[in-house]
Motif scaffolding. Structure first.
Motif, PDB file in Angstrom:
ATOM      1  N   CYS A 104      -7.266 -39.833 -10.468  1.00 31.17           N
ATOM      2  CA  CYS A 104      -6.076 -40.206 -11.242  1.00 31.17           C
ATOM      3  C   CYS A 104      -6.096 -41.689 -11.601  1.00 31.17           C
ATOM      4  N   THR A 105      -7.279 -42.245 -11.783  1.00 33.07           N
ATOM      5  CA  THR A 105      -7.418 -43.635 -12.193  1.00 33.07           C
ATOM      6  C   THR A 105      -7.309 -43.735 -13.712  1.00 33.07           C
ATOM      7  N   PRO A 106      -7.169 -44.944 -14.262  1.00 33.09           N
ATOM      8  CA  PRO A 106      -7.323 -45.093 -15.723  1.00 33.09           C
ATOM      9  C   PRO A 106      -8.650 -44.517 -16.183  1.00 33.09           C
ATOM     10  N   SER A 107      -8.682 -43.997 -17.406  1.00 35.69           N
ATOM     11  CA  SER A 107      -9.844 -43.240 -17.881  1.00 35.69           C
ATOM     12  C   SER A 107     -11.137 -44.047 -17.856  1.00 35.69           C
ATOM     13  N   ALA A 108     -11.064 -45.355 -18.078  1.00 35.85           N
ATOM     14  CA  ALA A 108     -12.271 -46.170 -18.108  1.00 35.85           C
ATOM     15  C   ALA A 108     -12.971 -46.226 -16.755  1.00 35.85           C
ATOM     16  N   LEU A 109     -12.262 -45.878 -15.684  1.00 36.24           N
ATOM     17  CA  LEU A 109     -12.832 -45.940 -14.340  1.00 36.24           C
ATOM     18  C   LEU A 109     -13.288 -44.590 -13.817  1.00 36.24           C
ATOM     19  N   ARG A 110     -13.063 -43.529 -14.568  1.00 34.60           N
ATOM     20  CA  ARG A 110     -13.243 -42.183 -14.007  1.00 34.60           C
ATOM     21  C   ARG A 110     -14.694 -41.746 -13.889  1.00 34.60           C
ATOM     22  N   PHE A 111     -15.531 -42.155 -14.829  1.00 36.04           N
ATOM     23  CA  PHE A 111     -16.890 -41.623 -14.835  1.00 36.04           C
ATOM     24  C   PHE A 111     -17.642 -41.935 -13.549  1.00 36.04           C
ATOM     25  N   GLU A 112     -17.703 -43.192 -13.161  1.00 34.41           N
ATOM     26  CA  GLU A 112     -18.473 -43.552 -11.971  1.00 34.41           C
ATOM     27  C   GLU A 112     -17.891 -42.916 -10.722  1.00 34.41           C
ATOM     28  N   THR A 113     -16.564 -42.858 -10.652  1.00 40.22           N
ATOM     29  CA  THR A 113     -15.927 -42.235  -9.491  1.00 40.22           C
ATOM     30  C   THR A 113     -16.239 -40.742  -9.433  1.00 40.22           C
ATOM     31  N   ALA A 114     -16.094 -40.064 -10.566  1.00 38.98           N
ATOM     32  CA  ALA A 114     -16.373 -38.625 -10.604  1.00 38.98           C
ATOM     33  C   ALA A 114     -17.846 -38.349 -10.327  1.00 38.98           C
ATOM     34  N   ARG A 115     -18.723 -39.157 -10.883  1.00 37.06           N
ATOM     35  CA  ARG A 115     -20.155 -38.964 -10.657  1.00 37.06           C
ATOM     36  C   ARG A 115     -20.483 -39.096  -9.172  1.00 37.06           C
ATOM     37  N   ALA A 116     -19.919 -40.113  -8.529  1.00 38.41           N
ATOM     38  CA  ALA A 116     -20.177 -40.306  -7.104  1.00 38.41           C
ATOM     39  C   ALA A 116     -19.655 -39.137  -6.281  1.00 38.41           C
ATOM     40  N   ALA A 117     -18.487 -38.632  -6.643  1.00 38.62           N
ATOM     41  CA  ALA A 117     -17.920 -37.492  -5.918  1.00 38.62           C
ATOM     42  C   ALA A 117     -18.779 -36.247  -6.097  1.00 38.62           C
ATOM     43  N   LEU A 118     -19.230 -35.986  -7.306  1.00 36.87           N
ATOM     44  CA  LEU A 118     -20.079 -34.825  -7.556  1.00 36.87           C
ATOM     45  C   LEU A 118     -21.395 -34.933  -6.802  1.00 36.87           C
ATOM     46  N   LEU A 119     -21.973 -36.129  -6.765  1.00 37.19           N
ATOM     47  CA  LEU A 119     -23.226 -36.320  -6.042  1.00 37.19           C
ATOM     48  C   LEU A 119     -23.058 -36.102  -4.545  1.00 37.19           C
ATOM     49  N   ARG A 120     -21.836 -36.297  -4.061  1.00 37.38           N
ATOM     50  CA  ARG A 120     -21.563 -36.031  -2.645  1.00 37.38           C
ATOM     51  C   ARG A 120     -21.102 -34.592  -2.421  1.00 37.38           C
ATOM     52  N   GLY A 121     -21.216 -33.769  -3.449  1.00 38.97           N
ATOM     53  CA  GLY A 121     -20.939 -32.351  -3.291  1.00 38.97           C
ATOM     54  C   GLY A 121     -19.480 -31.976  -3.283  1.00 38.97           C
TER      55      GLY A 121
ATOM     56  N   GLU B 191     -19.571 -39.222 -21.593  1.00 39.10           N
ATOM     57  CA  GLU B 191     -19.323 -39.237 -20.158  1.00 39.10           C
ATOM     58  C   GLU B 191     -18.966 -37.850 -19.640  1.00 39.10           C
ATOM     59  N   VAL B 192     -18.067 -37.184 -20.337  1.00 46.38           N
ATOM     60  CA  VAL B 192     -17.611 -35.869 -19.883  1.00 46.38           C
ATOM     61  C   VAL B 192     -18.743 -34.862 -19.922  1.00 46.38           C
ATOM     62  N   GLU B 193     -19.571 -34.926 -20.959  1.00 49.35           N
ATOM     63  CA  GLU B 193     -20.711 -34.013 -21.051  1.00 49.35           C
ATOM     64  C   GLU B 193     -21.692 -34.245 -19.905  1.00 49.35           C
ATOM     65  N   ALA B 194     -21.897 -35.497 -19.530  1.00 51.61           N
ATOM     66  CA  ALA B 194     -22.802 -35.805 -18.422  1.00 51.61           C
ATOM     67  C   ALA B 194     -22.244 -35.280 -17.103  1.00 51.61           C
ATOM     68  N   LEU B 195     -20.945 -35.424 -16.906  1.00 50.00           N
ATOM     69  CA  LEU B 195     -20.319 -34.921 -15.677  1.00 50.00           C
ATOM     70  C   LEU B 195     -20.386 -33.399 -15.612  1.00 50.00           C
ATOM     71  N   THR B 196     -20.213 -32.762 -16.754  1.00 51.74           N
ATOM     72  CA  THR B 196     -20.285 -31.296 -16.791  1.00 51.74           C
ATOM     73  C   THR B 196     -21.655 -30.812 -16.357  1.00 51.74           C
ATOM     74  N   GLU B 197     -22.695 -31.453 -16.850  1.00 57.67           N
ATOM     75  CA  GLU B 197     -24.054 -31.070 -16.479  1.00 57.67           C
ATOM     76  C   GLU B 197     -24.313 -31.361 -14.996  1.00 57.67           C
ATOM     77  N   LEU B 198     -23.807 -32.484 -14.506  1.00 60.58           N
ATOM     78  CA  LEU B 198     -24.003 -32.822 -13.099  1.00 60.58           C
ATOM     79  C   LEU B 198     -23.302 -31.825 -12.187  1.00 60.58           C
ATOM     80  N   ALA B 199     -22.084 -31.431 -12.538  1.00 56.38           N
ATOM     81  CA  ALA B 199     -21.360 -30.444 -11.736  1.00 56.38           C
ATOM     82  C   ALA B 199     -22.117 -29.124 -11.693  1.00 56.38           C
ATOM     83  N   ARG B 200     -22.701 -28.745 -12.817  1.00 54.69           N
ATOM     84  CA  ARG B 200     -23.500 -27.517 -12.863  1.00 54.69           C
ATOM     85  C   ARG B 200     -24.704 -27.629 -11.930  1.00 54.69           C
ATOM     86  N   HIS B 201     -25.364 -28.775 -11.966  1.00 56.93           N
ATOM     87  CA  HIS B 201     -26.537 -28.989 -11.118  1.00 56.93           C
ATOM     88  C   HIS B 201     -26.154 -28.987  -9.638  1.00 56.93           C
ATOM     89  N   GLN B 202     -25.015 -29.585  -9.314  1.00 58.48           N
ATOM     90  CA  GLN B 202     -24.564 -29.686  -7.925  1.00 58.48           C
ATOM     91  C   GLN B 202     -23.895 -28.406  -7.424  1.00 58.48           C
TER      92      GLN B 202
END
Length: 308
Positions: free
Chosen positions: A66-83, A98-109
């Motif tokens: 629930c951070t400002p949108s500019a901060l979400r990518f790195e936070t979400a990426r780190a969370a996904l990498l931690r499963g 950014e959203v497309e990259a997170l979608t692919e990462l979530a699929r991989h994880q």
């Protein structure tokens, strides 16, 4: 349904006003901790950042960002990498890439990612979608006007690149429109009013057309005072549908058929729990794409400086 432990990333106004009350009404999710360098919630363990929170609470299975949108990518990426399963407040990212990259990462994880368009969970939205499903749309008028000083007091980030200005609430209207209208629609004209001292628009007028020739007009304004306006009016085949109060009230041909209190975030969190339980993701970027199109295609007009 299983019960999942959840961590909140951010503890600001939207969390206190919406997320926390909704989580208290969602038995499938248990709030375990928060991560925010500047704020905390009474009675909930608080940490300076997400890594510290997850290190201290390895049993947290999901996070809500629930951070400002500019901060979400790195936070979400780190969370996904931690499963961890991830819920992204709207908008799901500062950019489509950014959203497309997170979608692919979530699929991989193999974890769930949820782009949480909360306005789609307003009480009247599902019924409006069902009523419009097989209809030809003639005209749609969207009027989404609110007072930025009430809803975002002292939040300078909303006027910076990535903050979106009036599209922060306007994207809620677009999230409903993309959910209920039966045919895709495309931007044809846009006009954005940008205060001379900020980077994001304070008002916007958008004109779309759908694949059947239906006309869709949207009027967004952050300068509204007094009563706030969150309305969508649809004309179809000699009939009319109105979603007002952000989707809480539904009228068909002038007759009120639904009038309920806001319960968007409760439905949103229930859906997130279902996605986790069934090992699914849900990431619809259509509302964000329309905003990106407006910034890409819109005519900008400077207006007087915004002074809070």
């Amino acid at each position: 349904m299983s019960r999942f432990k959840l961590g909140l990333i951010g503890a600001g106004k939207i969390v206190r006003d919406q997320h926390l009350p909704a989580l208290r009404q969602t038995p499938a999710l248990q709030l375990a901790a928060t991560a925010d360098p500047y704020a905390s919630l009474d009675g909930v363990p608080g940490f300076h950042d997400m890594d510290a929170m997850l290190d201290a609470h390895p049993d947290i299975e999901a996070v809500s960002i629930c951070t400002p949108s500019a901060l979400r990518f790195e936070t979400a990426r780190a969370a996904l990498l931690r499963g961890r399963h991830v819920l992204l407040e709207k908008p799901p990212g500062a950019t489509l890439s950014e959203v497309e990259a997170l979608t692919e990462l979530a699929r991989h994880q193999r974890v769930s990612l949820f782009a949480a368009w909360h306005s789609r969970f307003a009480p009247g939205v599902a019924r409006a979608k069902a009523w419009l499903a097989n209809r030809r749309i003639d005209r749609v008028h969207i009027e989404w006007k609110e007072d930025v000083r009430v809803w975002h007091p002292g939040q300078a980030w909303i006027w910076q690149p990535g903050g979106m200005g009036v599209f922060d609430p306007g994207i809620n209207a677009l999230s409903i429109a993309t959910a209920i209208l039966p045919a895709p629609f495309f931007l044809r004209h846009a006009r954005l009013w940008v205060p001379e001292n900020v980077q994001a628009p304070i008002a916007a007028k958008l004109d779309f057309v759908d694949t059947q020739g239906g006309a869709i007009a949207a009027d967004f304004d952050f300068r509204q005072t007094g009563a706030q306006t969150w309305d969508i009016h649809v004309e179809s085949d000699g009939h009319s549908l109105s979603l007002t109060q952000g989707g809480c009230r539904l009228a068909i041909d002038g007759e009120m058929v639904l009038g309920e209190k806001e319960q968007e975030y409760r439905g949103l969190y229930r859906h997130f729990a279902e996605l986790i339980e069934t090992e699914r993701s849900e990431v619809d970027i259509a509302p964000l794409r329309h905003v990106a199109d407006a910034f890409l295609y819109g005519y900008r007009e400077m207006t007087e400086a915004f002074i809070e």
